[in-house]
Every structure is written in structure tokens, then in C-alpha cells.
Scaffold this motif. Structure first.
Motif, mmCIF file in Angstrom:
data_model
loop_
_atom_site.group_PDB
_atom_site.id
_atom_site.type_symbol
_atom_site.label_atom_id
_atom_site.label_comp_id
_atom_site.label_asym_id
_atom_site.label_seq_id
_atom_site.Cartn_x
_atom_site.Cartn_y
_atom_site.Cartn_z
ATOM 1 N N LYS A 5 0.711 -0.983 -0.082
ATOM 2 C CA LYS A 5 0.051 0.019 -0.006
ATOM 3 C C LYS A 5 1.009 1.252 -0.133
ATOM 4 O O LYS A 5 0.711 2.353 -0.611
ATOM 5 N N TYR A 6 2.051 1.197 0.891
ATOM 6 C CA TYR A 6 2.916 2.417 0.740
ATOM 7 C C TYR A 6 3.497 2.382 -0.462
ATOM 8 O O TYR A 6 3.533 3.842 -1.077
ATOM 9 N N ILE A 7 3.969 1.705 -1.324
ATOM 10 C CA ILE A 7 4.421 1.937 -2.553
ATOM 11 C C ILE A 7 3.451 2.524 -3.502
ATOM 12 O O ILE A 7 3.709 3.384 -4.316
ATOM 13 N N VAL A 12 4.279 4.864 -7.324
ATOM 14 C CA VAL A 12 5.204 3.860 -7.828
ATOM 15 C C VAL A 12 4.444 2.842 -8.943
ATOM 16 O O VAL A 12 4.856 2.871 -9.978
ATOM 17 N N ALA A 13 3.375 2.437 -8.535
ATOM 18 C CA ALA A 13 2.738 1.467 -9.114
ATOM 19 C C ALA A 13 1.640 0.971 -8.412
ATOM 20 O O ALA A 13 1.373 1.352 -7.188
ATOM 21 N N LEU A 47 13.043 4.599 5.786
ATOM 22 C CA LEU A 47 13.747 5.088 4.551
ATOM 23 C C LEU A 47 13.335 3.760 3.457
ATOM 24 O O LEU A 47 13.757 2.559 3.746
ATOM 25 N N VAL A 48 12.430 4.099 2.615
ATOM 26 C CA VAL A 48 12.100 2.880 1.444
ATOM 27 C C VAL A 48 12.927 3.376 0.124
ATOM 28 O O VAL A 48 12.683 4.676 -0.318
ATOM 29 N N GLU A 49 13.415 2.451 -0.430
ATOM 30 C CA GLU A 49 13.866 2.218 -1.667
ATOM 31 C C GLU A 49 13.524 1.246 -2.561
ATOM 32 O O GLU A 49 13.253 0.343 -2.152
ATOM 33 N N ILE A 50 13.503 1.677 -3.901
ATOM 34 C CA ILE A 50 13.279 0.784 -4.912
ATOM 35 C C ILE A 50 14.177 0.866 -5.750
ATOM 36 O O ILE A 50 14.347 1.967 -6.513
ATOM 37 N N ILE A 55 11.906 6.497 -2.423
ATOM 38 C CA ILE A 55 10.269 6.982 -2.741
ATOM 39 C C ILE A 55 9.833 7.419 -1.423
ATOM 40 O O ILE A 55 10.120 7.209 -0.126
ATOM 41 N N GLY A 56 8.862 8.258 -1.582
ATOM 42 C CA GLY A 56 7.953 8.991 -0.635
ATOM 43 C C GLY A 56 6.501 9.270 -0.919
ATOM 44 O O GLY A 56 6.242 9.109 -2.140
ATOM 45 N N LEU A 57 5.921 9.312 0.313
ATOM 46 C CA LEU A 57 4.448 9.450 0.011
ATOM 47 C C LEU A 57 4.213 10.706 -1.209
ATOM 48 O O LEU A 57 4.563 11.799 -1.079
#
Length: 238
Positions: A5-7, A12-13, A47-50, A55-57
Motif C-alpha cells: 500500500k505504501y508503494i 510508483v505502481a 527510508l524506503v527504496e526501490i 520513494i516517498g508519499l
């Protein structure tokens, strides 16, 4: 917040695509690869990365409706290097993606957004959003064939849900008819398969509406931003 859900909320998708990205081990949280779909993210502190990119909200949501031409795919790219619908919206800097799909040969209405929650809701099977198509089919369907179409047809390994079909024009000399078709499902090439199943294969196909959203005179290959009322309507769908 669940990682998929965050992504999606970051634009992003879609949630389904986000799950694929996670299982492909492309997601890191605080430097560690995450591959559990149940993983929860602290959206304020983690900290979220793809693919090594942060990435961020997303706070700037975009909602557009595109009049897709034939000869365009609705994915970002494919093995045949065919043009994508995203090539038609290059003046939008935000990363957007389609809600649902239209096949390569089909034209018409396609909604694109970076609102992952809305995408998830509108593509989930429990939300019966009617999709209206205008199809030119070979021959002129009989009342019996249209009744079969409306009651549901066995295609491959499933039976289609009840649908609607009516003839809005016909040409007996050239042996074709123009039909308005309404379905609630969104399986791959479903309208084409249903028409073929009643022996009236599709010659041309266009999606004219999704729920109450229409093209409103938008030219082929062009798009318009949804109105506030249209956005509120989509978000209110139960």
C-alpha cells in the motif's frame, strides 16, 4: 502501513504490481531487502527504496482520462518496443499509470493516475464498475445470441458475469453491426472473447465510458484532467 500500500500511495505502481516488485527483492527498508508482503512501514521514519532510489508519499495526485488510439500498449514497455500510452502524456512530470488496461488494438477511455489507493479500489473484483464499449462486430447477432451473451458465457476456464448488449446500428449489405456492450469484469480481452463465443467476432472496439466517466469530446490521442466532481464520484464507489 503495509509495504504494498505504501508503494502504491507513493505513486510508483498499483498494489498488485507493488507485490511483484517486493517479491523480486527490489525493495529496501532502512537498507535491508524486504520480501514479506505483510511488512509494515513507518511512513514518517522509515527510508524506503526501490532499485536503490528513495520513494516517498505523493501529495500531488494526478487524475486524467485519455482517449487511447489503436496501436498503443497500456504497460510501460514490452518486448516488441511498441508505443505506450505514456508516450502521449509526456508533459506530465508525475509518474502515472493506467487504472486497468486496454489491449493493443482497442481504443477509447483510459484513466491514468498516481493514486494507488484509487487504482486498487477500481481494479478490485468486488467493485462492480460498469465499463461501456462500442463494438463493430461481424454479422448481426440474433436475440438468442444476445440472450446468451447477457446470461454469461463459458470462456476458457470461467463463466462470465451477466452483461448487457444491444444493437445500435447495422449494415446488412456489408454484414456487420455496431453494438453497445456493458460489462463489470475486466478480464484480458474479455469483450473480444465474448463476441467470438457467440460467433460475432469484433472488428473494431472502443471503450466509451467507465462508470459515469466519459471522454467528453476528448480527441483521439489527447487527454483531459478529471473534474473535482468526477474524482469524488470515483472515490465514493463502494
Amino acid at each position: 502501513m503495509r509495504i504494498n500500500k505504501y508503494i502504491a500511495s507513493c505513486g510508483v505502481a498499483s498494489r498488485r504490481k507493488a507485490e511483484e516488485i517486493i517479491l523480486e527483492r527490489r525493495v529496501k527498508v532502512n537498507g535491508k531487502i524486504v520480501e514479506e508482503l505483510s511488512f509494515n512501514v513507518d511512513e514518517k521514519n522509515d527510508l524506503v527504496e526501490i532499485d536503490e532510489k528513495k520513494i516517498g508519499l505523493n501529495k500531488n495526485y494526478i487524475y486524467i482520462v485519455l482517449n487511447k488510439p489503436e496501436g498503443y500498449i497500456t504497460t510501460v514497455k514490452d518486448q516488441f518496443d511498441r508505443p505506450s500510452v505514456l508516450d502521449l502524456v509526456t508533459d506530465i512530470s508525475e509518474r502515472i499509470y493506467p487504472i486497468g488496461r486496454l489491449d493493443y488494438e482497442t481504443s477509447g477511455l483510459l484513466i491514468l493516475t498516481n493514486d494507488g489507493d484509487l487504482t486498487y479500489k477500481l481494479t478490485h473484483p468486488k467493485h462492480e464498475v460498469a465499463k461501456t464499449y462500442v463494438a463493430r462486430v461481424k454479422g448481426i447477432p440474433s436475440a438468442e445470441k444476445m440472450k446468451q451473451f447477457e446470461d454469461g458465457l463459458y470462456i476458457e476456464d470461467y463463466k462470465t458475469a451477466p452483461a448487457k448488449i444491444r444493437i445500435i446500428d447495422k449494415n446488412e449489405e456489408k454484414n456487420y453491426s455496431i453494438c453497445e456492450i456493458k460489462i463489470h469484469e475486466g478480464r484480458n480481452r474479455q469483450v473480444r472473447k465474448m463476441c467470438k463465443a457467440i460467433d460475432h467476432p469484433v472488428q473494431r472496439l472502443k471503450r466509451a465510458a467507465m462508470g459515469k466517466i466519459t471522454l467528453k469530446g476528448t480527441e483521439i490521442g489527447k487527454y483531459r484532467h478529471l473534474t473535482t466532481e468526477e474524482i469524488e464520484y470515483l472515490k465514493a464507489i463502494k
